[in-house]
Motif scaffolding. Structure first.
Motif, PDB file in Angstrom:
ATOM      1  N   GLY A 390       0.836  -1.211   0.000  1.00  0.00           N
ATOM      2  CA  GLY A 390       0.000   0.000   0.000  1.00  0.00           C
ATOM      3  C   GLY A 390       0.863   1.251   0.000  1.00  0.00           C
ATOM      4  N   ARG A 391       0.226   2.405  -0.028  1.00  0.00           N
ATOM      5  CA  ARG A 391       0.982   3.661  -0.018  1.00  0.00           C
ATOM      6  C   ARG A 391       0.075   4.816   0.397  1.00  0.00           C
ATOM      7  NH1 ARG A 391       1.110   3.363  -6.444  1.00  0.00           N
ATOM      8  NH2 ARG A 391       2.939   2.075  -5.979  1.00  0.00           N
ATOM      9  N   ILE A 392       0.687   5.934   0.721  1.00  0.00           N
ATOM     10  CA  ILE A 392      -0.129   7.111   1.008  1.00  0.00           C
ATOM     11  C   ILE A 392      -0.024   8.085  -0.168  1.00  0.00           C
ATOM     12  CG2 ILE A 392       0.085   6.867   3.538  1.00  0.00           C
ATOM     13  CD1 ILE A 392       1.674   9.740   2.505  1.00  0.00           C
ATOM     14  N   TYR A 393      -1.042   8.938  -0.285  1.00  0.00           N
ATOM     15  CA  TYR A 393      -1.170   9.869  -1.413  1.00  0.00           C
ATOM     16  C   TYR A 393      -0.346  11.122  -1.109  1.00  0.00           C
ATOM     17  CZ  TYR A 393      -3.863  12.238  -5.177  1.00  0.00           C
ATOM     18  OH  TYR A 393      -4.261  12.878  -6.328  1.00  0.00           O
ATOM     19  N   LEU A 394       0.682  11.372  -1.922  1.00  0.00           N
ATOM     20  CA  LEU A 394       1.629  12.458  -1.611  1.00  0.00           C
ATOM     21  C   LEU A 394       0.959  13.834  -1.568  1.00  0.00           C
ATOM     22  CD1 LEU A 394       4.805  11.379  -3.631  1.00  0.00           C
ATOM     23  CD2 LEU A 394       4.309  11.062  -1.202  1.00  0.00           C
ATOM     24  N   VAL A 395      -0.023  14.052  -2.407  1.00  0.00           N
ATOM     25  CA  VAL A 395      -0.597  15.392  -2.486  1.00  0.00           C
ATOM     26  C   VAL A 395      -1.489  15.698  -1.269  1.00  0.00           C
ATOM     27  CG1 VAL A 395      -2.768  15.154  -3.776  1.00  0.00           C
ATOM     28  CG2 VAL A 395      -1.134  16.945  -4.382  1.00  0.00           C
ATOM     29  N   LYS A 396      -1.765  14.656  -0.470  1.00  0.00           N
ATOM     30  CA  LYS A 396      -2.516  14.875   0.770  1.00  0.00           C
ATOM     31  C   LYS A 396      -1.572  14.855   1.986  1.00  0.00           C
ATOM     32  CE  LYS A 396      -6.596  14.459  -1.333  1.00  0.00           C
ATOM     33  NZ  LYS A 396      -7.605  13.442  -1.113  1.00  0.00           N
ATOM     34  N   ASP A 397      -0.330  14.480   1.764  1.00  0.00           N
ATOM     35  CA  ASP A 397       0.595  14.190   2.863  1.00  0.00           C
ATOM     36  C   ASP A 397       1.222  15.440   3.464  1.00  0.00           C
ATOM     37  OD1 ASP A 397       2.650  12.825   4.420  1.00  0.00           O
ATOM     38  OD2 ASP A 397       4.020  13.430   2.824  1.00  0.00           O
ATOM     39  N   SER A 398       1.475  15.380   4.807  1.00  0.00           N
ATOM     40  CA  SER A 398       2.232  16.446   5.462  1.00  0.00           C
ATOM     41  C   SER A 398       3.208  15.865   6.483  1.00  0.00           C
ATOM     42  CB  SER A 398       1.268  17.391   6.193  1.00  0.00           C
ATOM     43  OG  SER A 398       0.382  16.655   7.022  1.00  0.00           O
ATOM     44  N   ARG A 399       3.301  14.527   6.577  1.00  0.00           N
ATOM     45  CA  ARG A 399       3.993  13.962   7.737  1.00  0.00           C
ATOM     46  C   ARG A 399       4.807  12.688   7.474  1.00  0.00           C
ATOM     47  NH1 ARG A 399       1.562   9.716   8.062  1.00  0.00           N
ATOM     48  NH2 ARG A 399       2.688   9.042   9.910  1.00  0.00           N
ATOM     49  N   LEU A 400       4.741  12.136   6.262  1.00  0.00           N
ATOM     50  CA  LEU A 400       5.415  10.847   6.013  1.00  0.00           C
ATOM     51  C   LEU A 400       6.926  10.951   6.263  1.00  0.00           C
ATOM     52  CD1 LEU A 400       4.732   7.945   4.872  1.00  0.00           C
ATOM     53  CD2 LEU A 400       5.670   8.755   2.708  1.00  0.00           C
ATOM     54  N   LYS A 401       7.507   9.870   6.816  1.00  0.00           N
ATOM     55  CA  LYS A 401       8.959   9.863   7.039  1.00  0.00           C
ATOM     56  C   LYS A 401       9.648   9.367   5.755  1.00  0.00           C
ATOM     57  CE  LYS A 401       8.704   9.267  12.032  1.00  0.00           C
ATOM     58  NZ  LYS A 401       7.288   9.621  12.126  1.00  0.00           N
ATOM     59  N   PRO A 402      10.861   9.927   5.461  1.00  0.00           N
ATOM     60  CA  PRO A 402      11.495   9.625   4.173  1.00  0.00           C
ATOM     61  C   PRO A 402      11.788   8.144   3.941  1.00  0.00           C
ATOM     62  CG  PRO A 402      12.970  10.886   5.600  1.00  0.00           C
ATOM     63  CD  PRO A 402      11.638  10.894   6.260  1.00  0.00           C
ATOM     64  N   ASP A 403      12.060   7.392   5.035  1.00  0.00           N
ATOM     65  CA  ASP A 403      12.395   5.967   4.870  1.00  0.00           C
ATOM     66  C   ASP A 403      11.262   5.171   4.225  1.00  0.00           C
ATOM     67  OD1 ASP A 403      14.569   6.677   6.193  1.00  0.00           O
ATOM     68  OD2 ASP A 403      14.217   5.481   8.016  1.00  0.00           O
ATOM     69  N   PHE A 404      10.023   5.629   4.446  1.00  0.00           N
ATOM     70  CA  PHE A 404       8.881   4.871   3.939  1.00  0.00           C
ATOM     71  C   PHE A 404       8.664   5.074   2.440  1.00  0.00           C
ATOM     72  CE2 PHE A 404       7.331   5.350   8.463  1.00  0.00           C
ATOM     73  CZ  PHE A 404       7.501   4.020   8.789  1.00  0.00           C
ATOM     74  N   LEU A 405       9.161   6.198   1.931  1.00  0.00           N
ATOM     75  CA  LEU A 405       8.823   6.544   0.538  1.00  0.00           C
ATOM     76  C   LEU A 405       9.215   5.473  -0.473  1.00  0.00           C
ATOM     77  CD1 LEU A 405       7.680   9.176  -1.132  1.00  0.00           C
ATOM     78  CD2 LEU A 405      10.009   9.013  -2.008  1.00  0.00           C
ATOM     79  N   PRO A 406      10.505   4.999  -0.463  1.00  0.00           N
ATOM     80  CA  PRO A 406      10.865   3.993  -1.481  1.00  0.00           C
ATOM     81  C   PRO A 406      10.149   2.664  -1.296  1.00  0.00           C
ATOM     82  CG  PRO A 406      12.747   4.489  -0.047  1.00  0.00           C
ATOM     83  CD  PRO A 406      11.654   5.425   0.346  1.00  0.00           C
ATOM     84  N   LYS A 407       9.674   2.389  -0.082  1.00  0.00           N
ATOM     85  CA  LYS A 407       8.932   1.139   0.135  1.00  0.00           C
ATOM     86  C   LYS A 407       7.523   1.260  -0.424  1.00  0.00           C
ATOM     87  CE  LYS A 407      11.655   0.062   4.197  1.00  0.00           C
ATOM     88  NZ  LYS A 407      11.829   0.572   5.528  1.00  0.00           N
ATOM     89  N   MET A 408       6.964   2.441  -0.334  1.00  0.00           N
ATOM     90  CA  MET A 408       5.603   2.652  -0.865  1.00  0.00           C
ATOM     91  C   MET A 408       5.641   2.893  -2.377  1.00  0.00           C
ATOM     92  SD  MET A 408       3.860   5.076   2.002  1.00  0.00           S
ATOM     93  CE  MET A 408       3.494   4.475   3.643  1.00  0.00           C
ATOM     94  N   TYR A 409       6.609   3.695  -2.793  1.00  0.00           N
ATOM     95  CA  TYR A 409       6.748   4.010  -4.223  1.00  0.00           C
ATOM     96  C   TYR A 409       8.034   3.335  -4.697  1.00  0.00           C
ATOM     97  CZ  TYR A 409       2.943   7.343  -3.786  1.00  0.00           C
ATOM     98  OH  TYR A 409       1.693   7.909  -3.595  1.00  0.00           O
ATOM     99  N   GLN A 432       7.891  19.508   0.733  1.00  0.00           N
ATOM    100  CA  GLN A 432       7.656  18.068   0.795  1.00  0.00           C
ATOM    101  C   GLN A 432       8.807  17.299   0.139  1.00  0.00           C
ATOM    102  OE1 GLN A 432       4.533  16.300  -1.738  1.00  0.00           O
ATOM    103  NE2 GLN A 432       3.891  15.162   0.080  1.00  0.00           N
ATOM    104  N   GLY A 433       9.255  17.814  -1.009  1.00  0.00           N
ATOM    105  CA  GLY A 433      10.362  17.163  -1.724  1.00  0.00           C
ATOM    106  C   GLY A 433      11.608  17.088  -0.854  1.00  0.00           C
ATOM    107  N   ARG A 434      11.898  18.180  -0.114  1.00  0.00           N
ATOM    108  CA  ARG A 434      13.065  18.186   0.778  1.00  0.00           C
ATOM    109  C   ARG A 434      12.851  17.193   1.923  1.00  0.00           C
ATOM    110  NH1 ARG A 434      14.071  23.939  -0.731  1.00  0.00           N
ATOM    111  NH2 ARG A 434      12.011  24.429   0.050  1.00  0.00           N
ATOM    112  N   ARG A 435      11.626  17.176   2.471  1.00  0.00           N
ATOM    113  CA  ARG A 435      11.336  16.275   3.609  1.00  0.00           C
ATOM    114  C   ARG A 435      11.481  14.815   3.207  1.00  0.00           C
ATOM    115  NH1 ARG A 435       6.304  14.278   4.833  1.00  0.00           N
ATOM    116  NH2 ARG A 435       5.239  15.851   3.589  1.00  0.00           N
TER     117      ARG A 435
END
Ligand SMILES: Cc1cc2nc3c(=O)[nH]c(=O)nc-3n(C[C@H](O)[C@H](O)[C@H](O)COP(=O)(O)OP(=O)(O)OC[C@H]3O[C@@H](n4cnc5c(N)ncnc54)[C@H](O)[C@@H]3O)c2cc1C
Length: 439
Positions: A390-409, A432-435
């Motif tokens: 699964g994954r979270i929708y980036l355009v709604k996101d304000s809090r995801l930690k960077p480690d999760f991104l490559p696992k989701m996407y 968001q891109g920096r975070r």
């Protein structure tokens, strides 16, 4: 605050940022890009309907696309070349006048064409049509070297095309796009609603509605008993016209931001109980009332008070429905009532590496800032999403930690490689891109 810098925030109003907002013509943007100095870079923005920090660029430039308003419709074929600053609402009106409509529209009409492509948005029709990129035939993109290039979904420019779709503004400014509109003969929706007593019934009803209806969505009650009761809304475009309907909608505006959030466990429970028991709709409904119900109340985000709110939207593949039940019970444990819960089925994924929808389910939840243990619970959800595809929708996101991104996407590294070719000077930046380590 440096001179000429102004504050802005996303739709959730929970993160504030200050940047230099430029409302420029294309020529002015080209000149500024070539001479851009400093390391905070630039970011295209639309109507800032993204919830978190996707459209924020603290200390850098925000290029507003509001001057990009031109359009040219081929009345025979329904192909339209439309400026990136045109809103979905405007596009609907232009199209409907000539017997066309965009096959994919989001829950609000206040989204620009640029924002729709940059997030590869989805609508109630995703199970039939896929996401917004499926109607994009080509687009012109202003690169950070000041050159405008035309990109196509197939052929030599396709990698740049698909990196820009769902690319969150980090590959360049979409200047305009050629879209394929759908021919329609009616001007309203034929709708039906059905009340479902718990989540199992709701999931079954949504599944069965998908074959008969082009547009489906469910509102879920995430309060009280957290049983996941709700109402499924289904609709098809009518095949005849009725002048009483069309795009008509009424709208009221919330004029002030309240000091404190009006969204409390009690108001959430009362609203959800009222909504569950409201009379069900059946028959003719105007287009806006069906496609953009929330636009009936302008600036509704202000009811969350000065601290704002966050939206948590995730997708989960078929076969993982038990995760939806886990979400209900964990939220019940922490009394994490959501004012608005929206559940939908997704059809096929697009070819864009950072596109959100993939076959299965998506659930969107709104929470006021400040619910105890909410952040820890959402992080647990993030972890489980990573394990379940699964994954979270980036355009709604304000809090995801960077480690999760490559696992989701899982194609995010591929996206970064293409982005580096498109923007070797790394000029496109967002908070968001920096975070998340995307730029
Ligand atoms: C009430 C409400 C309902 C919604 N319903 C849905 C829904 O049903 N489905 C869905 O998918 N989304 C939905 N959304 C989210 C919304 O569709 C996206 O956030 C969309 O990207 C917002 O467009 P915008 O013009 O406001 O862009 P912004 O919020 O200003 O920007 C969003 C992103 O797009 C980039 N961007 C904007 N313009 C350009 C451009 N010209 N070139 C390159 N990049 C650009 C920005 O850099 C940023 O990363 C909803 C939002 C709200 C507030």
């Amino acid at each position: 605050m440096p001179p000429d810098f102004s504050p802005s925030s996303g739709w959730g109003r929970s993160i504030q940022s200050t940047s230099l907002r430029a409302v420029d013509s294309i020529e002015e943007m080209q000149e500024k890009l070539v001479n851009l100095e400093g390391h905070r870079g630039a970011l295209p923005i639309g109507l800032q309907r993204s919830y978190g920090d996707s459209a924020l660029n603290s200390g850098g430039v925000q290029f507003s696309t509001e001057k990009l308003q031109e359009w040219n419709l081929d009345r025979e074929t329904g192909e339209i070349r439309v400026g990136a600053g045109v809103s979905i609402r405007q596009l609907e009106s232009i199209a409907l006048d000539q017997g066309f409509f965009p096959a994919i529209v989001p829950g609000t009409g206040f989204v620009t064409i640029g924002g729709a492509i940059a997030a590869d948005i989805h609508g109630k029709s995703h199970h039939k049509t896929g996401s917004f990129s499926s109607i994009v035939k080509s687009m012109q993109v202003l690169y950070s070297d000041g050159v405008i290039r035309e990109l196509y979904p197939d052929g030599p420019t396709s990698a740049h095309f698909w990196a820009t779709v769902a690319g969150m503004g980090l590959t360049g400014i979409i200047v305009n796009a050629e879209l394929q509109l759908k021919r329609i003969s009616g001007n309203y929706f034929d709708v039906r609603e059905s009340r479902c007593a718990d989540l199992s019934i709701l999931l079954a009803e949504l599944r069965s509605a998908d074959s008969e209806y082009d547009h489906t969505v469910a509102w879920v009650d995430l309060s009280g008993e957290f049983r996941g009761r709700g109402v499924v809304g289904m609709g098809n475009f009518a095949t005849d016209r009725d002048e009483k309907f069309g795009l008509k909608s009424r709208s009221i505006n919330i004029p002030i931001t309240f000091n404190k959030s009006l969204i409390t466990p009690l108001t959430v429970k009362s609203f959800n109980s009222f909504w569950y028991h409201k009379p069900l709709k059946s028959g003719k409904l105007s287009i806006n009332a069906f496609t953009h119900p929330l636009d009936g109340i302008g600036s509704w985000n202000r009811v969350y008070g000065k601290r704002g709110f966050l939206q948590y939207q995730f997708s989960i593949p078929d076969g993982h429905e038990d995760f939806l039940f886990t979400v209900l019970s964990k939220l019940r444990e922490i009394k994490g009532a959501s004012f608005l819960g929206v559940l939908k089925r997704f059809g096929s994924a697009s070819r864009a590496p950072l596109s959100f929808p993939s076959p299965g389910w998506t659930l969107a939840l709104d929470f006021p800032i400040g619910i105890p243990r909410l952040e820890a619970t959402l992080t647990e959800f993030d972890q489980e999403l990573c394990q379940r595809g699964g994954r979270i929708y980036l355009v709604k996101d304000s809090r995801l930690k960077p480690d999760f991104l490559p696992k989701m996407y899982q194609r995010s590294e591929e996206w970064k490689t293409v982005r580096a070719q498109m923007d070797p000077g790394n000029k496109w930046k967002s908070d968001q891109g920096r975070r998340l380590g995307l730029c």
